[in-house]
Design an enzyme around this catalytic site. Structure first.
Site, PDB file in Angstrom:
ATOM      1  N   GLY A  24       0.830  -1.197   0.000  1.00  0.00           N
ATOM      2  CA  GLY A  24       0.000   0.000   0.000  1.00  0.00           C
ATOM      3  C   GLY A  24       0.862   1.242   0.000  1.00  0.00           C
ATOM      4  O   GLY A  24       2.091   1.173   0.042  1.00  0.00           O
ATOM      5  N   ASP A  54      -2.813   3.917   3.414  1.00  0.00           N
ATOM      6  CA  ASP A  54      -2.715   3.855   4.868  1.00  0.00           C
ATOM      7  C   ASP A  54      -2.673   5.272   5.431  1.00  0.00           C
ATOM      8  O   ASP A  54      -1.649   5.951   5.332  1.00  0.00           O
ATOM      9  CB  ASP A  54      -1.468   3.072   5.274  1.00  0.00           C
ATOM     10  N   TYR A  59      -1.656  12.289  11.229  1.00  0.00           N
ATOM     11  CA  TYR A  59      -0.762  12.740  10.171  1.00  0.00           C
ATOM     12  C   TYR A  59      -1.134  14.140   9.671  1.00  0.00           C
ATOM     13  O   TYR A  59      -0.346  14.775   8.973  1.00  0.00           O
ATOM     14  CB  TYR A  59      -0.768  11.768   8.990  1.00  0.00           C
ATOM     15  N   LYS A  88      -6.535   5.367  11.375  1.00  0.00           N
ATOM     16  CA  LYS A  88      -6.194   4.962  12.741  1.00  0.00           C
ATOM     17  C   LYS A  88      -6.725   5.992  13.738  1.00  0.00           C
ATOM     18  O   LYS A  88      -6.711   7.195  13.453  1.00  0.00           O
ATOM     19  CB  LYS A  88      -4.676   4.851  12.908  1.00  0.00           C
ATOM     20  N   HIS A 121      -4.014   3.075  16.915  1.00  0.00           N
ATOM     21  CA  HIS A 121      -2.673   3.473  16.482  1.00  0.00           C
ATOM     22  C   HIS A 121      -1.592   3.034  17.476  1.00  0.00           C
ATOM     23  O   HIS A 121      -0.547   2.502  17.089  1.00  0.00           O
ATOM     24  CB  HIS A 121      -2.635   4.998  16.293  1.00  0.00           C
TER      25      HIS A 121
END
Length: 336
Positions: A24, A54, A59, A88, A121
């Site tokens: 991925g 992902d 992020y 996540k 996570h």
């Protein structure tokens, strides 16, 4: 039309029978790629033929990535059901009701009705501010406990019941933690993310995960050469510069990156490399569809293991913990 036929990409079969691509596109831009650069990379990856992405709330780029997904769907370049989209829940959203809120925000940002996989996570609620120094400590940090983790996991299970995600998973786990929680799960994790690269193979953990019918997903599959300087320590090994790996790359006339990814896919893991360069994005995908490593080369790759953990997790330590080793239960017992 994708440059690499997605049908040529190896697949992993989850315990539900669903198929997940064996490679991925990661979306953690670290300190060197902002949200716009990451979303542009996702755009390139769709064009190249990637079908697994992902993502993660922490992020800070899901809204930008969501714009890319929405345009790709609207333009008819790819259908939603053709993508395997992952996110996540971050550590600050483990509280009662928070997991649903976190998932709802991710779905809104990614412009989706459902996720294909949603991970916890980290297995504890220890929050740290983005970009903080490794010496940063949150006084509210807590050690892992089965009770706290299972309260979070019960919320994850309800997301499946509600149809908000098709599968749920875990990340940054250890065998002692898994032994404690797996028997308590009503809905089992379909995949578990673990740090996995040539010089840090976690063979025992990976074998344990696979023995439970769970797919191991490899983060830092290239040894994270672009990780922030704050996460580097003098003893770290640069996987892609190890002579044995370089020699195999030369024999195949490819970059060492390709060898790491070939090895990971052929070993049964599902790596999630990240790059911002379209040429490299394409090369990473093409490399796992052609020119496989020989049995001898696979055996050579196994010899590169040197316990080279790069994601040490220092910022998640709680009061009373000695050092980052306490996060990983290295003596076979959960450290509290």
């Amino acid at each position: 039309m994708a440059i690499v036929n997605p049908a040529a990409v190896p697949q992993r079969t989850l315990y539900t029978g669903a198929q997940m691509p064996a490679i991925g596109m990661g979306t953690f831009g670290s300190d060197h790629a902002d949200a716009d650069l990451v979303s542009a990379a996702v755009r390139s990856a769709i064009d190249a033929g990637y079908r697994m992405f992902d993502c993660a709330a922490c992020y800070g780029n899901e809204a930008e990535i969501g714009e890319v997904f929405a345009k790709a769907f609207a333009d008819g370049e790819v259908k939603r059901e053709e993508l395997f989209i992952v996110s996540k829940v971050w550590n600050d959203m483990h509280g009662d009701g928070d997991v649903l809120l976190a998932c709802a925000k991710t779905l809104k940002d990614l412009r989706l009705d459902y996720l294909d996989m949603y991970y916890v996570h980290w297995p504890f609620p220890n929050y740290h501010p983005p970009g903080c120094d490794v010496d940063t400590r949150n006084p509210d940090s807590k050690p892992f406990t089965v009770e706290r983790f299972m309260k979070t996991w019960r919320q994850m299970e309800r997301l499946v019941d509600m149809g908000l995600t098709k599968h749920i998973g875990m990340s940054n786990m250890t065998i002692p933690k898994l032994e404690a929680v797996l028997p308590l799960c009503r809905i089992q994790p379909a995949a578990i993310e673990l740090e996995y690269h040539p010089c840090f193979q976690q063979k025992e953990l990976k074998s344990y995960i696979e023995s439970k019918g769970i797919v191991p997903v490899a983060f830092c599959p290239l040894g994270s050469p672009d990780r922030p300087a704050r996460d580097c320590t003098p003893e770290d090994v640069a996987d892609l510069k190890v002579p044995e790996l370089v020699a195999i790359a030369e024999a195949h006339h490819v970059h060492p990156v390709n060898i790491a990814l070939k090895w990971e896919v052929q070993s049964g893991a599902a790596p999630i490399p990240f790059s911002t360069k379209p040429r490299n994005i394409l090369s990473n995908l093409q490399g796992v569809t052609e020119d496989p490593l020989t049995d001898e080369e696979m055996k050579m790759m196994e010899t590169l293991e040197c316990n080279n953990r790069l994601v040490k997790g220092q910022v998640f330590l709680w009061e009373g913990a000695k050092d980052w080793h306490d996060l990983w239960d290295e003596d076979g017992v959960i450290v509290q």
